[in-house]
Scaffold this motif. Structure first.
Motif, PDB file in Angstrom:
ATOM      1  N   LEU A 142      36.838  36.337  37.976  1.00 15.55           N
ATOM      2  CA  LEU A 142      37.022  37.049  39.042  1.00 15.55           C
ATOM      3  C   LEU A 142      38.514  37.486  39.313  1.00 15.55           C
ATOM      4  O   LEU A 142      38.595  38.637  39.560  1.00 15.55           O
ATOM      5  N   VAL A 143      39.397  36.579  38.830  1.00 13.87           N
ATOM      6  CA  VAL A 143      40.582  36.809  39.076  1.00 13.87           C
ATOM      7  C   VAL A 143      41.136  37.767  38.178  1.00 13.87           C
ATOM      8  O   VAL A 143      41.899  38.716  38.367  1.00 13.87           O
ATOM      9  N   LYS A 144      40.610  37.913  36.854  1.00 14.86           N
ATOM     10  CA  LYS A 144      41.157  38.896  35.955  1.00 14.86           C
ATOM     11  C   LYS A 144      40.716  40.206  36.442  1.00 14.86           C
ATOM     12  O   LYS A 144      41.275  41.344  36.168  1.00 14.86           O
ATOM     13  N   GLN A 145      39.309  40.486  37.060  1.00 16.03           N
ATOM     14  CA  GLN A 145      38.727  41.694  37.453  1.00 16.03           C
ATOM     15  C   GLN A 145      39.591  42.236  38.727  1.00 16.03           C
ATOM     16  O   GLN A 145      40.110  43.326  38.903  1.00 16.03           O
ATOM     17  N   LEU A 146      39.979  41.269  39.502  1.00 18.85           N
ATOM     18  CA  LEU A 146      40.513  41.695  41.002  1.00 18.85           C
ATOM     19  C   LEU A 146      41.848  42.236  40.377  1.00 18.85           C
ATOM     20  O   LEU A 146      42.448  43.180  40.982  1.00 18.85           O
ATOM     21  N   LYS A 147      42.707  41.485  39.643  1.00 20.51           N
ATOM     22  CA  LYS A 147      43.786  42.034  39.010  1.00 20.51           C
ATOM     23  C   LYS A 147      44.052  43.272  38.409  1.00 20.51           C
ATOM     24  O   LYS A 147      44.683  44.162  38.420  1.00 20.51           O
ATOM     25  N   ALA A 148      42.719  43.391  37.585  1.00 23.06           N
ATOM     26  CA  ALA A 148      42.427  44.626  36.765  1.00 23.06           C
ATOM     27  C   ALA A 148      42.391  45.757  37.979  1.00 23.06           C
ATOM     28  O   ALA A 148      42.764  47.124  37.555  1.00 23.06           O
ATOM     29  N   PHE A 149      41.526  45.643  38.929  1.00 26.00           N
ATOM     30  CA  PHE A 149      41.337  46.712  39.922  1.00 26.00           C
ATOM     31  C   PHE A 149      42.748  46.843  40.683  1.00 26.00           C
ATOM     32  O   PHE A 149      43.233  48.079  41.198  1.00 26.00           O
ATOM     33  N   ARG A 150      43.600  45.868  40.803  1.00 26.67           N
ATOM     34  CA  ARG A 150      44.730  46.050  41.480  1.00 26.67           C
ATOM     35  C   ARG A 150      45.855  46.939  40.530  1.00 26.67           C
ATOM     36  O   ARG A 150      46.588  47.680  41.232  1.00 26.67           O
ATOM     37  N   ASP A 151      45.761  46.573  39.478  1.00 25.23           N
ATOM     38  CA  ASP A 151      46.876  47.256  38.552  1.00 25.23           C
ATOM     39  C   ASP A 151      46.280  48.501  37.807  1.00 25.23           C
ATOM     40  O   ASP A 151      47.013  49.214  37.251  1.00 25.23           O
ATOM     41  N   GLY A 152      45.030  48.759  37.970  1.00 20.45           N
ATOM     42  CA  GLY A 152      44.353  49.972  37.585  1.00 20.45           C
ATOM     43  C   GLY A 152      43.860  50.093  36.339  1.00 20.45           C
ATOM     44  O   GLY A 152      43.426  51.071  35.723  1.00 20.45           O
ATOM     45  N   THR A 153      43.878  48.851  35.385  1.00 19.61           N
ATOM     46  CA  THR A 153      43.303  48.815  33.826  1.00 19.61           C
ATOM     47  C   THR A 153      41.906  48.923  34.171  1.00 19.61           C
ATOM     48  O   THR A 153      41.131  49.012  33.163  1.00 19.61           O
ATOM     49  N   ARG A 154      41.284  48.661  35.523  1.00 20.42           N
ATOM     50  CA  ARG A 154      39.887  48.770  35.724  1.00 20.42           C
ATOM     51  C   ARG A 154      39.708  49.831  37.038  1.00 20.42           C
ATOM     52  O   ARG A 154      40.605  49.532  38.159  1.00 20.42           O
ATOM     53  N   SER A 155      38.857  50.600  37.073  1.00 17.76           N
ATOM     54  CA  SER A 155      39.070  51.421  38.233  1.00 17.76           C
ATOM     55  C   SER A 155      37.413  51.779  38.990  1.00 17.76           C
ATOM     56  O   SER A 155      36.633  51.690  38.208  1.00 17.76           O
ATOM     57  N   ASP A 156      37.637  51.489  40.181  1.00 18.78           N
ATOM     58  CA  ASP A 156      36.185  51.943  40.946  1.00 18.78           C
ATOM     59  C   ASP A 156      36.735  52.488  42.169  1.00 18.78           C
ATOM     60  O   ASP A 156      37.616  52.093  42.720  1.00 18.78           O
ATOM     61  N   THR A 216      45.361  45.688  48.174  1.00 14.84           N
ATOM     62  CA  THR A 216      46.143  45.023  49.506  1.00 14.84           C
ATOM     63  C   THR A 216      46.178  43.412  48.954  1.00 14.84           C
ATOM     64  O   THR A 216      46.687  42.884  49.723  1.00 14.84           O
ATOM     65  N   LEU A 217      45.475  42.926  47.817  1.00 11.02           N
ATOM     66  CA  LEU A 217      45.370  41.613  47.785  1.00 11.02           C
ATOM     67  C   LEU A 217      46.626  40.802  46.920  1.00 11.02           C
ATOM     68  O   LEU A 217      47.178  41.465  46.109  1.00 11.02           O
ATOM     69  N   SER A 218      47.190  39.924  47.318  1.00 11.14           N
ATOM     70  CA  SER A 218      48.257  38.900  46.746  1.00 11.14           C
ATOM     71  C   SER A 218      47.697  38.368  45.746  1.00 11.14           C
ATOM     72  O   SER A 218      46.558  38.022  45.877  1.00 11.14           O
ATOM     73  N   ASP A 219      48.344  37.652  44.859  1.00 14.48           N
ATOM     74  CA  ASP A 219      47.898  36.575  43.894  1.00 14.48           C
ATOM     75  C   ASP A 219      47.265  35.565  44.371  1.00 14.48           C
ATOM     76  O   ASP A 219      46.115  35.004  44.294  1.00 14.48           O
ATOM     77  N   PRO A 220      47.680  34.876  45.713  1.00 13.14           N
ATOM     78  CA  PRO A 220      47.113  33.635  46.339  1.00 13.14           C
ATOM     79  C   PRO A 220      45.868  34.264  46.924  1.00 13.14           C
ATOM     80  O   PRO A 220      44.838  33.496  47.024  1.00 13.14           O
ATOM     81  N   ASP A 221      45.917  35.506  47.552  1.00 11.62           N
ATOM     82  CA  ASP A 221      44.458  35.888  47.966  1.00 11.62           C
ATOM     83  C   ASP A 221      43.414  35.861  46.834  1.00 11.62           C
ATOM     84  O   ASP A 221      42.400  35.605  47.101  1.00 11.62           O
ATOM     85  N   ILE A 222      43.834  36.454  45.902  1.00 14.08           N
ATOM     86  CA  ILE A 222      42.963  36.653  44.580  1.00 14.08           C
ATOM     87  C   ILE A 222      42.448  35.158  44.206  1.00 14.08           C
ATOM     88  O   ILE A 222      41.340  35.069  43.933  1.00 14.08           O
ATOM     89  N   ASP A 223      43.359  34.330  44.102  1.00 12.32           N
ATOM     90  CA  ASP A 223      43.145  32.812  43.680  1.00 12.32           C
ATOM     91  C   ASP A 223      42.234  32.204  44.720  1.00 12.32           C
ATOM     92  O   ASP A 223      41.076  31.562  44.338  1.00 12.32           O
ATOM     93  N   ASP A 224      42.295  32.519  46.007  1.00  9.13           N
ATOM     94  CA  ASP A 224      41.515  31.926  47.031  1.00  9.13           C
ATOM     95  C   ASP A 224      39.863  32.684  47.060  1.00  9.13           C
ATOM     96  O   ASP A 224      38.946  31.622  47.125  1.00  9.13           O
ATOM     97  N   GLY A 253      39.828  31.174  50.912  1.00  8.93           N
ATOM     98  CA  GLY A 253      38.843  32.382  50.403  1.00  8.93           C
ATOM     99  C   GLY A 253      37.638  32.833  51.123  1.00  8.93           C
ATOM    100  O   GLY A 253      37.580  33.925  51.266  1.00  8.93           O
ATOM    101  N   LYS A 254      37.189  31.788  51.841  1.00  4.01           N
ATOM    102  CA  LYS A 254      36.058  32.213  52.492  1.00  4.01           C
ATOM    103  C   LYS A 254      36.449  33.020  54.063  1.00  4.01           C
ATOM    104  O   LYS A 254      35.913  33.972  54.196  1.00  4.01           O
ATOM    105  N   THR A 255      37.350  32.844  54.393  1.00  2.00           N
ATOM    106  CA  THR A 255      38.221  33.559  55.615  1.00  2.00           C
ATOM    107  C   THR A 255      38.486  34.983  54.997  1.00  2.00           C
ATOM    108  O   THR A 255      38.167  36.006  55.443  1.00  2.00           O
ATOM    109  N   LYS A 256      39.008  35.105  54.065  1.00  2.00           N
ATOM    110  CA  LYS A 256      39.689  36.239  53.354  1.00  2.00           C
ATOM    111  C   LYS A 256      38.501  37.114  52.925  1.00  2.00           C
ATOM    112  O   LYS A 256      38.399  38.502  52.721  1.00  2.00           O
ATOM    113  N   ALA A 257      37.334  36.476  52.562  1.00  2.00           N
ATOM    114  CA  ALA A 257      36.118  37.161  51.844  1.00  2.00           C
ATOM    115  C   ALA A 257      35.450  37.820  53.180  1.00  2.00           C
ATOM    116  O   ALA A 257      34.487  38.809  52.658  1.00  2.00           O
TER     117      ALA A 257
END
Lengths: 79, 79
Positions: A40-54, A63-71, A7-11
């Motif tokens: 954080l997982v819930k919000q990143l997935k919401a941004f990814r699937d569009g239920t939350r937008s910014d 571009t994030l995969s599920d493992p990316d989001i978990d890390d 996660g630190k690397t991906k961050a």
């Protein structure tokens, strides 16, 4: 669960807004340090699937995969 | 800016989910302690005007005035 070191690397992609240690450099961008991993997982997935937008986060999350989001969530919640 | 003491009183309504000191009791509900005030204001207004939605927060935010939002943001960012 996610991997903190991975996660630190991906961050690296997040540092510009969310700060080197998850404390953001701008009033409008949230601090992520010590935040709940599940939130954080819930919000990143919401941004990814569009239920939350910014304008920025929607594209970042695309571009994030599920493992990316978990890390990333494991890393930031560990700070 | 908001009033921290006023915010603390108004935050009685938030304690159940966000915790007595802004550290939530559930993985999915965000910690608010030390969060950026500007971010908190932006999100509460988004919940209030519907640009962001959540089953609980949308209804909670509906009743908040701008001063309420400023006070709550001042309070939580001060923790």
């Amino acid at each position: 669960d996610g991997d903190i070191d991975e996660g630190k690397t991906k961050a690296m992609a997040c540092v510009a807004c969310h700060g080197v240690a998850g404390i953001s450099s701008n009033e409008i961008w949230p601090n992520l340090a010590g935040q709940k991993a599940g939130y954080l997982v819930k919000q990143l997935k919401a941004f990814r699937d569009g239920t939350r937008s910014d304008p920025v986060m929607s594209s970042m999350a695309k571009t994030l995969s599920d493992p990316d989001i978990d890390d990333l969530a494991a890393y930031y919640s560990s700070l």
